[in-house]
Design an enzyme around this catalytic site. Structure first.
Site, PDB file in Angstrom:
ATOM      1  N   SER A 121      14.669  15.279  -5.830  1.00  0.00           N
ATOM      2  CA  SER A 121      15.292  15.268  -7.151  1.00  0.00           C
ATOM      3  C   SER A 121      15.413  16.685  -7.716  1.00  0.00           C
ATOM      4  O   SER A 121      16.119  17.509  -7.154  1.00  0.00           O
ATOM      5  CB  SER A 121      14.489  14.336  -8.079  1.00  0.00           C
ATOM      6  OG  SER A 121      15.211  13.997  -9.227  1.00  0.00           O
ATOM      7  N   ASP A 176      19.813   4.184  -6.072  1.00  0.00           N
ATOM      8  CA  ASP A 176      19.166   5.168  -6.944  1.00  0.00           C
ATOM      9  C   ASP A 176      19.827   5.133  -8.323  1.00  0.00           C
ATOM     10  O   ASP A 176      21.021   5.397  -8.451  1.00  0.00           O
ATOM     11  CB  ASP A 176      19.308   6.559  -6.324  1.00  0.00           C
ATOM     12  CG  ASP A 176      18.481   7.625  -7.014  1.00  0.00           C
ATOM     13  OD1 ASP A 176      18.159   7.462  -8.217  1.00  0.00           O
ATOM     14  OD2 ASP A 176      18.172   8.641  -6.372  1.00  0.00           O
ATOM     15  N   HIS A 224      15.155   5.722  -6.036  1.00  0.00           N
ATOM     16  CA  HIS A 224      14.974   7.167  -6.087  1.00  0.00           C
ATOM     17  C   HIS A 224      13.807   7.645  -5.231  1.00  0.00           C
ATOM     18  O   HIS A 224      13.731   8.817  -4.900  1.00  0.00           O
ATOM     19  CB  HIS A 224      14.747   7.571  -7.552  1.00  0.00           C
ATOM     20  CG  HIS A 224      14.905   9.036  -7.822  1.00  0.00           C
ATOM     21  ND1 HIS A 224      16.043   9.738  -7.489  1.00  0.00           N
ATOM     22  CD2 HIS A 224      14.073   9.939  -8.407  1.00  0.00           C
ATOM     23  CE1 HIS A 224      15.916  11.003  -7.866  1.00  0.00           C
ATOM     24  NE2 HIS A 224      14.719  11.148  -8.410  1.00  0.00           N
TER      25      HIS A 224
END
Length: 279
Positions: free
Chosen positions: A109, A230, A259
Site C-alpha cells: 500500500s 481490494d 487489501h
C-alpha cells in the site's frame, strides 16, 4: 538453509529511534537483503503486517522490516512533517545506518509508494520490487482509503477499518480488532496518526504519487500483487495504471482477496513472490 532467529530491536536512524526487525543473514545467502515496508493503517506495525511471510522469506534472505516514521515503535508523537519525502528519507537513512548498498523491496500500500520512491531517488540501491495493493500513482482518493485515514480511536471504528482490509470475513476476529485498537491508543502512535492524514485527504494520495517521468525511469523489475476485491486501493485505479507506466512490470491479481494479500492468501502470495525475488 535454516531461517535465522527473528530479532527485533531499535536503531538510531538519522536521529529517530526506529523499531526494526532484522533477521540477520542466513548461512550461504548470496542475494541482497529484503526490505519490507508496511502500509498506513491505524495501529499498523512491521510485525502485524509481515508476520505471515517473514519466516519463509528469511529462510534464504536477510529481512529488514522497520516500523516506518510515525508508526508503531517508531512513533514519537512529536510534531513533524510526514509524507513521501519523509518516509523515503527515513528508509534510505535506515539502509545507510545498516551499511546496506542494495536491497529488494516488498512494499504494501503506502509502503509500495515508498518502495517506488526509493527506486526513483537511488536507482542503484534497488534490485527488484514487489508491490502489494500499492499506491504510488495519481488517482482519485478511494472511499475505502478515505475511511481508513479518517479513523478515530474506537473499537467499532477499528472493526470497520479491519473490515475494509480483509475480504475474508473469518479474519475479522475480536482478537485482531482488539489488538489493532489497543495499538492505536498508544499515545505517541495516536498523536502521530492525528497529524498524518488530515482532511482534505486527496492531497496525501497526490503526495504519494510519483510522476509519469519518475515511474518511467525506474529500471528495476517490478512485480505487482493485488487483490481483485481490494476496497482500500482498488487495483484498476493503481496497479493497472502502474502496469502501463513502469518499464519492466508484471501484475498478478488474486480473486476473492482484499487489501491484505499476504495475510488472506499467504501461500499464493509467496508462490509468485519468491521465484521473482530469486531470479
Amino acid at each position: 538453509m535454516t531461517a535465522p532467529t527473528l530479532s527485533a530491536g531499535r536503531l538510531d536512524v538519522a536521529g529517530v529511534s526506529t523499531a526494526v526487525i532484522d533477521t540477520g543473514t542466513p548461512v550461504g545467502a548470496v542475494a541482497p537483503p529484503v526490505l519490507l515496508l508496511h502500509g498506513s493503517g491505524p495501529g499498523v506495525t512491521a510485525t502485524a503486517n509481515w508476520r505471515p511471510i517473514i519466516p519463509a522469506v528469511s529462510a534464504s534472505r536477510r529481512v529488514i522490516a522497520p516500523d516506518q516514521l510515525g508508526f508503531g515503535g517508531t512513533a514519537t508523537g512529536e510534531q513533524r512533517t510526514y509524507g513521501r519525502t519523509a518516509w523515503t528519507d527515513h528508509a534510505l537513512a535506515l539502509l545507510d545506518t545498516l551499511v546496506i548498498g542494495t536491497v529488494d523491496i516488498i512494499g504494501n500500500s503506502m509502503g509500495g509508494a515508498i518502495a517506488l520512491s526509493i527506486a526513483a531517488a537511488r536507482p542503484d540501491a534497488v534490485r527488484r520490487i514487489v508491490l502489494m495493493g500499492s499506491m504510488g500513482v495519481a488517482m482519485a482518493l478511494p472511499d475505502g482509503l478515505n475511511a481508513v485515514w479518517g479513523y478515530t480511536p474506537g473499537m467499532e471504528q477499528m472493526r470497520q477499518v479491519v473490515g475494509l482490509f480483509a475480504h475474508n470475513r473469518d479474519l475479522i476476529t475480536d482478537e485482531l480488532v482488539e489488538l489493532r485498537f489497543q495499538a492505536s491508543l498508544n499515545p505517541p502512535v495516536r498523536d502521530s496518526w492525528e497529524a498524518m492524514f488530515p482532511e482534505p485527504r486527496q492531497r496525501w494520495v497526490d503526495d504519494l504519487a510519483l510522476s509519469g517521468v519518475e515511474l518511467g525511469a525506474i529500471r528495476a523489475p517490478v512485480l505487482m500483487v493485488h487483490g481483485r476485491d481490494d476496497r482500500v486501493v482498488p487495483w484498476r485505479r493503481s496497479s493497472a495504471q502502474l502496469l502501463d507506466l513502469l518499464p519492466d512490470a508484471r501484475l498478478h491479481v488474486l480473486s476473492g482477496c482484499g487489501h491484505w494479500t499476504m495475510i488472506e492468501r499467504t501461500a499464493d502470495f509467496l508462490a509468485v513472490v519468491q521465484p521473482f525475488l530469486a531470479a
